[in-house]
Design an enzyme around this catalytic site. Structure first.
Site, PDB file in Angstrom:
ATOM      1  N   ASP A 466    -100.645  97.406 118.172  1.00 24.26           N
ATOM      2  CA  ASP A 466     -99.561  96.629 118.782  1.00 24.26           C
ATOM      3  C   ASP A 466     -98.203  97.065 118.236  1.00 24.26           C
ATOM      4  O   ASP A 466     -98.115  97.745 117.199  1.00 24.26           O
ATOM      5  CB  ASP A 466     -99.820  95.140 118.464  1.00 24.26           C
ATOM      6  CG  ASP A 466     -99.208  94.194 119.482  1.00 24.26           C
ATOM      7  OD1 ASP A 466     -98.375  94.638 120.289  1.00 24.26           O
ATOM      8  OD2 ASP A 466     -99.564  92.994 119.458  1.00 24.26           O
ATOM      9  N   ASP A 536     -98.428  90.800 128.343  1.00 22.62           N
ATOM     10  CA  ASP A 536     -98.805  89.523 127.728  1.00 22.62           C
ATOM     11  C   ASP A 536     -98.995  88.441 128.778  1.00 22.62           C
ATOM     12  O   ASP A 536     -99.507  87.369 128.493  1.00 22.62           O
ATOM     13  CB  ASP A 536     -97.709  89.066 126.755  1.00 22.62           C
ATOM     14  CG  ASP A 536     -97.925  89.672 125.382  1.00 22.62           C
ATOM     15  OD1 ASP A 536     -99.023  90.184 125.117  1.00 22.62           O
ATOM     16  OD2 ASP A 536     -96.977  89.630 124.571  1.00 22.62           O
TER      17      ASP A 536
END
Ligand code: DGJ
Length: 706
Positions: A466, A536
């Site tokens: 990430d 997301d």
């Protein structure tokens, strides 16, 4: 493959369907003669004669230049800009020599590859500025059977020092046309939204300045005439780079178009010592005569087979369950074991423990950099948890955010100078975190050791990599004052170095990329991470638009897409489980929910979707992708390479849809609709669906033996 005609001083990259033709002018400038439909000998001769008539004379804005500098009569946005020792910034590079070699040379950082030397060849054009003795090498690698060209530029400084202010990877001057651009702007949680607009007489910059690309993807397509999926010419350019980039479209008064693609020159400057070499990232270029759909499919094939690499390139990707929306930071060993039990019931293959397993990370305000097990949450450590999950017959993976450091971390307390910072200025946190200085080799050495320790101890099968904040404060005490303008690019190249070392050390490890959702999704990162968490935002309806936009240059198998809970955690919108599943099944399918919170009926339904996906995923992975109906009433289909199988994904409200890519003279069985129809009729009259709002379906089509 690459034909050089010394008499006309031309180089012809001839592919199965396209030709790229350049020439050396009388003034020793490199110019674009044609980029489009494949030229036969007669057409080639005509193009060259027409160019011969216009290429002479002092350089001006009417010349179709391949890599123009600054200085002289061409004030269009240049492909490069150099500041010389005497303070001047004009350059005059001239063709010196060339070489054509089989295969493709290797450079540091991400790049496409060949599996054998016969599938591509490379032209290197060497240009020199006689006044400064600087050399520019333009590399063109061409894959004729794929109709793909890659370009990059390498600058070698002359005998005195100077500064590089700008260096594109590719620059193209297209002839007069009615151009439309297709680009993919967006933001966090709404990445890659399709934007199509006529090209104006103006300089348009599509760019990223943030080290993340939520707001713009490094891709542009240009169509001649209104953008069309099936017909007309389309040119596509995409930079294999995840840092700050710029794509310039400069519409001329006479409707010609200059395109520049490369590193962003915003806040960029590279100190060039005498003899120093600077290598630009690689740019991928493709042309199609079958509209944007044809262009996307050409790029998809290339990305699937010559950008993505390693054992996961062709292997069926595991169906994963991710702990993030199920538990966020709040979990214990037993919760993850329970998640794994649920995953097994649902038919998933891989359990991923997301953020929160290390340091003392109970929220996003600490511990990045402290990549050691949090024994409060996981008393048996990650290795103990992994062992239990492996014993259940499942694979196991973990989340990392290697490029970051929390101010509240052991690592930061020990090495405050490892955070990027502008000298004398306070660092501005974002998501309570700083960026670690990946330009320092000792930082990368530290990270690779720490990460490797966990990969080995826990026998990890997977990592989610990430990157959750933009890159500002790009300064470093590791570099002298005159090199501070290099930090963003040095950061990116350092990050690639770490990605590559991890890939080399653990070739079987599946690494999924992520950057606050889909903030880093490009051909550069795909060289290391064959799948990327697309956003997301897991709301099914929003995801249709995100996956649709992404498909213009990214193959669906590279897009991580999960069934999540309803109402959606992000948008609070309630959607049917079938819709959530069908949207995710059109990409790299996974699960993002707590099985324990599902009813028995919902569990059975999710399990059925997982089983269905496993049956069809080879077509999603290897098939050709066709966009059929534009969101919000979207439909797309995948067609296997042999055209025997097809999958139609349809999202209501949608009355009917016409298919594409089938064999017109074959018959196809659509079992779910109890219909057998000729391919031609499915592609002309279409299928009646009558899908209402929030209704969706995935139909399998099978060719009947002829
Ligand atoms: C952002 C990612 O996109 C999410 O999926 C999750 O991994 C969080 N970061 C964790 O902090």
């Amino acid at each position: 493959m690459i034909h050089h005609d010394p008499k006309c001083r031309s180089f012809h990259f001839k592919g199965a369907e396209s030709s790229y033709l350049i020439g050396v002018s009388e003034g020793l400038d490199i110019q674009l003669i044609h980029w489009g439909k494949a030229l036969d000998d007669a057409a080639l001769g005509e193009k060259i004669s027409a160019w011969m008539a216009v290429q002479a004379g002092p350089l001006s804005e009417s010349h179709p230049r391949e890599f123009s500098g600054f200085g002289g009569g061409d004030l269009r946005s240049p492909a490069f800009l150099l500041a010389h020792a005497d303070g001047s910034r004009a350059s005059q590079f001239q063709y010196q020599s060339h070489e054509i070699k089989p295969g493709k040379p290797g450079f540091p950082g991400p790049q496409s590859y060949v599996e054998n030397e016969t599938e591509a060849s490379t032209l290197r054009l060497a240009l020199k500025d006689p006044l400064t003795s600087q050399q520019l090498d333009l590399f063109y690698s061409f894959y004729p059977s794929r109709d793909i060209l890659t370009r990059r530029a390498v600058l070698t400084q002359g005998s005195s020092a100077g500064r590089l202010l700008r260096l594109m990877s590719a620059s193209v001057d297209l002839p007069a046309g009615d151009y439309f651009s297709t680009s993919l702007p967006g933001d966090w949680a709404r990445e890659r939204r399709l934007q199509q607009a006529p090209v104006q007489q103006a300089l348009l910059r599509l760019e990223s300045r943030r080290g993340q690309a939520h707001r713009m993807s490094p891709f542009v397509a240009v169509s001649d005439g209104g953008p069309d999926e099936k017909k007309g010419q389309a040119w596509g350019l995409s930079l294999a780079y995840s840092g700050n980039f710029v794509i310039e479209l400069e519409g001329q008064p006479d409707r010609r178009l200059r395109l520049n693609v490369g590193l962003n020159d915003f806040d960029f400057q590279w100190q060039m010592e005498a003899g120093e070499r600077f290598v630009s990232p690689e740019c991928v270029l493709a042309w199609s005569g079958q509209g944007l759909g044809g262009l996307s499919r050409r790029l998809h094939r290339f990305v699937r087979s010559r950008i993505c690499r390693g054992p996961w390139r062709d292997a069926p990707r595991p169906v994963l369950i991710n702990s993030w929306e199920a538990h966020y930071f709040d979990f214990k060993h037993a919760d993850i074991v329970k998640l794994a039990e649920g995953a097994r019931e649902l038919g998933a293959d891989l359990v991923v423990l997301d953020d929160g397993w290390f340091g003392r990370r109970d929220s996003d305000n600490s511990s990045l950099g402290d990549w050691v097990d949090d024994l409060r949450k996981l008393p048996k450590g990650v290795a103990g948890l992994s062992q239990e999950i492996h014993a259940m017959g499942l694979k196991f993976g973990l989340w990392f955010e290697p490029e970051m450091i929390s101010p509240d971390s052991e690592l930061y307390r020990a090495h405050p100078d490892w955070a990027l910072a502008v000298k004398g200025r306070a660092v501005v946190p974002s998501r309570n975190q700083y960026v670690i200085d990946m330009s320092r080799p000792e930082v990368r050495d530290h990270l690779i050791e720490l990460m490797s320790r966990t990969v080995e101890a826990a026998r990890l099968d997977y990592i989610k990599w990430d990157m959750n904040r933009p890159l500002w404060d790009a300064g470093s005490t590791a570099w002298p004052a005159e090199r501070q303008g290099e930090l963003c690019h040095r950061f990116m190249m350092g990050t690639y170095d770490l990605m590559e070392r991890l890939q080399k050390r653990f070739p079987a490890l599946l690494v999924e990329g992520c950057a606050g959702g889909g903030g880093r999704f490009d051909y550069g990162v795909l060289c290391y991470h064959p799948q990327i968490w697309a956003s997301d935002n897991t709301d099914a309806l929003d995801r249709i638009a995100i996956q649709w936009g992404s498909s213009y240059f990214l193959p669906p198998i590279t897009m991580g897409a999960h069934i999540s809970e309803s109402p959606n955690h992000f948008t609070r919108r309630a959607t049917p489980l079938s819709l959530r599943a069908h949207v995710a099944m059109g990409a790299n399918f996974g699960i993002e929910l707590a099985p324990a919170r599902l009813s028995a009926q919902e569990k059975a339904e999710v399990a059925a979707h997982v089983a269905h996906y496993k049956k069809i995923r080879h077509v999603v992975h290897e098939g050709e992708f066709y966009r059929l109906a534009r969101p919000p009433h979207a439909a797309w289909c995948f067609v296997s390479q042999d055209q025997k199988e097809a999958l139609l994904f349809a999202f209501g409200p949608l009355a009917s849809v016409t298919l594409d890519g089938l064999n017109g003279s074959w018959k196809y069985r659509v079992e779910a609709l109890n219909q057998t129809r000729a391919g031609a009729s499915l592609m002309q009259e279409g299928l009646k669906l009558g899908l209402g709002d929030m209704r969706s379906a995935v139909y399998s089509l099978e060719a009947e033996p002829v």
